[in-house]
Write a protein that holds these residues in place. Sequence first.
Motif, PDB file in Angstrom:
ATOM      1  N   ILE A  54      -2.263   4.282  11.138  1.00 15.12           N
ATOM      2  CA  ILE A  54      -1.450   3.171  10.619  1.00 15.12           C
ATOM      3  C   ILE A  54      -0.438   3.696   9.602  1.00 15.12           C
ATOM      4  O   ILE A  54       0.740   3.338   9.639  1.00 15.12           O
ATOM      5  CB  ILE A  54      -2.351   2.086   9.969  1.00 15.12           C
ATOM      6  N   ILE A  55      -0.882   4.551   8.712  1.00 15.52           N
ATOM      7  CA  ILE A  55      -0.022   5.053   7.639  1.00 15.52           C
ATOM      8  C   ILE A  55       1.099   5.920   8.190  1.00 15.52           C
ATOM      9  O   ILE A  55       2.258   5.781   7.798  1.00 15.52           O
ATOM     10  CB  ILE A  55      -0.850   5.826   6.587  1.00 15.52           C
ATOM     11  N   LYS A  98       6.956  -6.265   5.514  1.00 11.73           N
ATOM     12  CA  LYS A  98       6.044  -6.103   6.657  1.00 11.73           C
ATOM     13  C   LYS A  98       5.968  -4.669   7.166  1.00 11.73           C
ATOM     14  O   LYS A  98       5.095  -4.347   7.957  1.00 11.73           O
ATOM     15  CB  LYS A  98       6.463  -7.040   7.787  1.00 11.73           C
ATOM     16  N   GLY A  99       6.855  -3.809   6.698  1.00  9.69           N
ATOM     17  CA  GLY A  99       6.868  -2.428   7.157  1.00  9.69           C
ATOM     18  C   GLY A  99       5.876  -1.521   6.458  1.00  9.69           C
ATOM     19  O   GLY A  99       5.685  -0.380   6.873  1.00  9.69           O
ATOM     20  N   ILE A 100       5.242  -2.026   5.391  1.00 10.27           N
ATOM     21  CA  ILE A 100       4.277  -1.213   4.635  1.00 10.27           C
ATOM     22  C   ILE A 100       2.934  -1.942   4.605  1.00 10.27           C
ATOM     23  O   ILE A 100       2.795  -3.038   5.132  1.00 10.27           O
ATOM     24  CB  ILE A 100       4.771  -0.928   3.199  1.00 10.27           C
ATOM     25  N   VAL A 101       1.958  -1.335   3.961  1.00 12.51           N
ATOM     26  CA  VAL A 101       0.666  -1.997   3.731  1.00 12.51           C
ATOM     27  C   VAL A 101       0.882  -2.965   2.574  1.00 12.51           C
ATOM     28  O   VAL A 101       1.224  -2.552   1.463  1.00 12.51           O
ATOM     29  CB  VAL A 101      -0.435  -0.962   3.403  1.00 12.51           C
ATOM     30  N   GLU A 137       4.142  11.481  -3.007  1.00 11.41           N
ATOM     31  CA  GLU A 137       4.172  10.758  -1.733  1.00 11.41           C
ATOM     32  C   GLU A 137       2.790  10.775  -1.070  1.00 11.41           C
ATOM     33  O   GLU A 137       2.273   9.738  -0.652  1.00 11.41           O
ATOM     34  CB  GLU A 137       5.202  11.364  -0.784  1.00 11.41           C
ATOM     35  N   MET A 138       2.205  11.955  -0.975  1.00  9.19           N
ATOM     36  CA  MET A 138       0.907  12.069  -0.307  1.00  9.19           C
ATOM     37  C   MET A 138      -0.175  11.306  -1.070  1.00  9.19           C
ATOM     38  O   MET A 138      -1.052  10.687  -0.460  1.00  9.19           O
ATOM     39  CB  MET A 138       0.514  13.539  -0.125  1.00  9.19           C
ATOM     40  N   ASN A 172      -2.972   4.238   0.182  1.00  4.36           N
ATOM     41  CA  ASN A 172      -2.739   3.166   1.143  1.00  4.36           C
ATOM     42  C   ASN A 172      -3.601   3.302   2.392  1.00  4.36           C
ATOM     43  O   ASN A 172      -3.862   2.323   3.076  1.00  4.36           O
ATOM     44  CB  ASN A 172      -1.252   3.074   1.488  1.00  4.36           C
ATOM     45  N   GLN A 173      -4.042   4.503   2.685  1.00  3.19           N
ATOM     46  CA  GLN A 173      -4.927   4.702   3.836  1.00  3.19           C
ATOM     47  C   GLN A 173      -6.326   4.144   3.574  1.00  3.19           C
ATOM     48  O   GLN A 173      -7.031   3.785   4.513  1.00  3.19           O
ATOM     49  CB  GLN A 173      -5.039   6.192   4.181  1.00  3.19           C
TER      50      GLN A 173
END
Length: 191
Positions: A56-57, A91-94, A41-42, A48-49
Amino acid sequence: MKKGNEVMKKRCQWANKNVLNEQYHDNEWAKPIYDDKLLFEMLILEINQAGLSWDIIVKKRANFRDAFDNWDYHKIALYDEKKKEELILNKGIVRNRLKINAAVNNAKAFIKIQENYESFSNFIWSFTKNKIINNSIEDEEITPSFSELSIKIGLELKQKGFSFLGKTTVYSFLQAIGIVNDHYNYCSFKN
């Protein structure tokens, strides 16, 4: 410093933006992680960061968890083009095609590492012989964005088939999972 009967804790400056950052800082950041699911996960959140802010993340974290099958890397490794397109529209994710492709690719590479090292945790912690690197940082102006270790691990991960992992993203990952403790010296959570 006290607020009522509660002792106010000093946090690293970046954590004071909002409650989600405070909670992440206080309860997770720089605390050693050995669980492979949480490590995966991390890893994907840090990918994505890249080019964005952690703010944002952390706000999208629950959406990521839902979109990526609760971080089940075995399922993610099998995502097909249809599933990737579904993620692009979420739209909920990058919504970055390269980062989504990297998540799928990295799930496959993650599983291969588990097969060779018994766990991803064994592999990633072997770089420091299971030791935590405690850096002495006075303020955010001198916080490193990469290190010799993050360069070394980044190259090793690329050789093992991982993608979208440069020295800076790997360094952020090492901070997130507690291999590197970069809490500022004044931070109440330093140790």
